[in-house]
Design an enzyme around this catalytic site. Structure first.
Site, mmCIF file in Angstrom:
data_model
loop_
_atom_site.group_PDB
_atom_site.id
_atom_site.type_symbol
_atom_site.label_atom_id
_atom_site.label_comp_id
_atom_site.label_asym_id
_atom_site.label_seq_id
_atom_site.Cartn_x
_atom_site.Cartn_y
_atom_site.Cartn_z
ATOM 1 N N GLU A 102 -12.076 32.516 -10.607
ATOM 2 C CA GLU A 102 -12.537 31.468 -11.521
ATOM 3 C C GLU A 102 -13.276 31.990 -12.739
ATOM 4 O O GLU A 102 -13.085 31.498 -13.852
ATOM 5 C CB GLU A 102 -13.446 30.495 -10.759
ATOM 6 N N ASP A 114 -9.023 26.173 -6.246
ATOM 7 C CA ASP A 114 -9.612 25.007 -5.586
ATOM 8 C C ASP A 114 -8.777 24.514 -4.410
ATOM 9 O O ASP A 114 -9.201 23.576 -3.718
ATOM 10 C CB ASP A 114 -9.770 23.860 -6.587
ATOM 11 N N ILE A 146 -17.634 30.195 -5.586
ATOM 12 C CA ILE A 146 -18.386 29.111 -4.944
ATOM 13 C C ILE A 146 -17.693 27.803 -5.298
ATOM 14 O O ILE A 146 -17.731 27.369 -6.458
ATOM 15 C CB ILE A 146 -19.857 29.049 -5.389
ATOM 16 N N ASP A 147 -17.043 27.202 -4.326
ATOM 17 C CA ASP A 147 -16.456 25.885 -4.517
ATOM 18 C C ASP A 147 -17.513 24.853 -4.144
ATOM 19 O O ASP A 147 -17.962 24.800 -3.002
ATOM 20 C CB ASP A 147 -15.226 25.708 -3.637
ATOM 21 N N LYS A 200 -13.445 19.980 1.750
ATOM 22 C CA LYS A 200 -12.674 18.855 2.282
ATOM 23 C C LYS A 200 -11.439 19.354 3.026
ATOM 24 O O LYS A 200 -11.029 18.775 4.040
ATOM 25 C CB LYS A 200 -12.325 17.896 1.157
ATOM 26 N N ASP A 211 -12.131 31.608 -5.043
ATOM 27 C CA ASP A 211 -13.094 30.665 -5.615
ATOM 28 C C ASP A 211 -14.466 31.141 -5.157
ATOM 29 O O ASP A 211 -14.818 31.009 -3.986
ATOM 30 C CB ASP A 211 -12.838 29.242 -5.126
ATOM 31 N N ASP A 271 -22.653 32.605 -8.209
ATOM 32 C CA ASP A 271 -21.254 32.414 -8.546
ATOM 33 C C ASP A 271 -20.652 33.705 -9.096
ATOM 34 O O ASP A 271 -19.589 34.172 -8.655
ATOM 35 C CB ASP A 271 -21.128 31.285 -9.569
ATOM 36 N N SER A 284 -13.633 20.711 -3.352
ATOM 37 C CA SER A 284 -12.329 20.473 -2.725
ATOM 38 C C SER A 284 -12.129 21.295 -1.459
ATOM 39 O O SER A 284 -11.611 20.792 -0.454
ATOM 40 C CB SER A 284 -11.211 20.788 -3.727
ATOM 41 N N THR A 293 -20.260 24.160 -6.698
ATOM 42 C CA THR A 293 -21.493 24.684 -7.297
ATOM 43 C C THR A 293 -22.525 23.573 -7.504
ATOM 44 O O THR A 293 -23.726 23.824 -7.461
ATOM 45 C CB THR A 293 -21.207 25.378 -8.641
#
Length: 421
Positions: A122, A358, A184-185, A332, A182, A99, A329, A187
């Site tokens: 982040e 995100d 690592i979205d 998706k 981001d 991250d 997120s 984690t």
């Protein structure tokens, strides 16, 4: 004086106050004098450069995200055998060396070509400093940089991370230009190994508008013949079709291709770009939904009208298909933009802030693929709602991401149900 490398971006628009007045991180002359080019690499874009106003920025973003994905794969392989690689932040979200490494790597890569463009990201270095984990991050970053430094120091890495951290700069009230990252979205998915998806997401905002985005998902199953996300996850240990990178540029559509060198094998893969489109479902009952792992279908307004069947396309009357996707997120958004899901719906909770990283890159990928993103009132998400730092967004009610065809109908359902409660 603005460096020559940034003139392309500056000439493409007017009034870049954010670029002109904010400090450059972390590209002081002492860093530049200590580096040389290791590998000259530029990804070929899926559309002509003359059609993409920000093609140089997009090429740099693609390269940075591809390198970041390789860093993630390398760190993940040792995640469960090296003590101290999994940590907990104050909000109880698992964080890994990857991250912080991704944020440092992408910050360094972007500052090489666009040193004057701020970064909103982040992480900050406080946790690394307090846990004595800078050395593993330096090792991970050094392996993937496009240029070599004679000695990448602790300060170099910490400054690169803090370039995107909270309080790094103030935007002001005028339309701003900045990167959003981001690292690592998902984690939680990252630390589960092959059991869940995760995404590295990077976007560029110019004068308040998202103009490009890049998402890398190293363990995405390319084979689209599976019936559900759970079904797809069962192939991860055996399928050679893992990993994609998705790009979007305003006015040029959304595209994807296979990630390079994720397998470290002799398997030959295609590097051709494929245009992405949202799915064609026009009825809510036919749509495939996904929701945050932290929320249940019963907590959403549509549960009043439809029951959810998990990963089952054979839905009955007053039922919908709910995909089980163990991911953050951005994944998706990626599912909607690639046509694997029709709807991503998220409810805003008063105790939880909605972070811009995100959603930003997912927004342009879905939009350029033909979809739509609004809050539950039908308003576009306002990236400038946080007038100082551009880190928080304030959607009313929640966020609705769809293929566009059923967007208004779902908004009307939400409105009518909410009014009746």
């Amino acid at each position: 004086m603005i460096p020559a490398m940034d003139l392309h971006l500056l000439r493409s628009s007017t009034g870049f106050s954010a670029i002109r007045f904010f400090p450059r991180y972390p590209s002081p002359s002492h860093l530049r004098s200590r580096l040389f080019i290791k590998q000259k690499f530029r990804s070929n874009l899926p559309f002509p450069n003359e059609k993409a106003k920000y093609h140089r920025e997009l090429e740099a973003a693609v390269e940075a995200v591809e390198r970041a994905c390789r860093l993630c794969v390398d760190v993940q392989r040792s995640l469960f055998s090296v003590e101290g690689r999994i940590m907990e932040k104050k909000d109880q979200t698992p964080v890994t060396v990857a991250d912080f490494g991704v944020q440092a790597l992408i910050s360094l890569e972007l500052s090489k070509s666009f040193p004057s463009i701020p970064l909103v990201a982040e992480e900050d270095s406080g946790f690394l400093r307090s846990n004595n984990l800078v050395d593993p991050v330096i090792s991970a970053v050094s392996d993937q940089m496009s240029f070599n430094m004679k000695s990448l120091s602790h300060d170099d890495v910490l400054e690169a991370i803090d370039r995107g951290g909270k309080n790094a700069f103030a935007m002001g009230t005028k339309p701003a230009t900045y990167w959003i990252l981001d690292p690592i979205d998902g984690t939680r998915g990252f630390v589960k190994g092959s059991q869940a998806l995760y995404v590295v997401g990077l976007s560029l905002v110019v004068e308040g508008e998202i103009v490009l985005g890049v998402m890398g998902c190293p363990n995405w199953v390319v084979d689209a013949t599976y019936k559900s996300i759970t079904h797809a996850q069962s192939y991860r240990n055996s399928s050679p079709g893992l990993g994609i990178i998705m790009v979007a540029h305003v006015g040029c559509g959304t595209w994807k291709k296979r990630l390079k060198n994720m397998l470290h094998s002799s398997t030959k893969i295609s590097s051709d770009w494929t245009r992405c489109f949202v799915d064609g479902f026009c009825l809510v009952s036919d749509a495939r939904f996904c929701i945050p792992e932290s929320q249940t279908w019963e907590s959403l307004p549509l549960s009043v009208l439809y029951k959810a069947r998990i990963d089952d396309d054979n839905v009955g009357d007053k039922e919908i298909c709910l995909l089980s996707a163990f991911c953050g997120s951005l994944c998706k958004y990626l599912m909607v933009a690639s046509g694997r899901a029709s709807v991503f719906i998220l409810r805003v909770r008063s105790e939880k802030l909605i972070k811009v990283w995100d959603h930003a890159v997912g927004m342009i990928c879905v939009h350029e693929a033909g979809g739509k993103v609004t809050d539950w009132k039908g308003r576009e998400l306002d990236l400038a709602a946080d007038k100082v730092e551009r880190r928080i967004i304030y959607p009313e009610g929640g966020i609705l991401v769809t293929n566009g065809k059923i967007h208004n109908e779902i908004l009307e359902m939400i409105s009518s149900i909410s009014s009746a409660v």
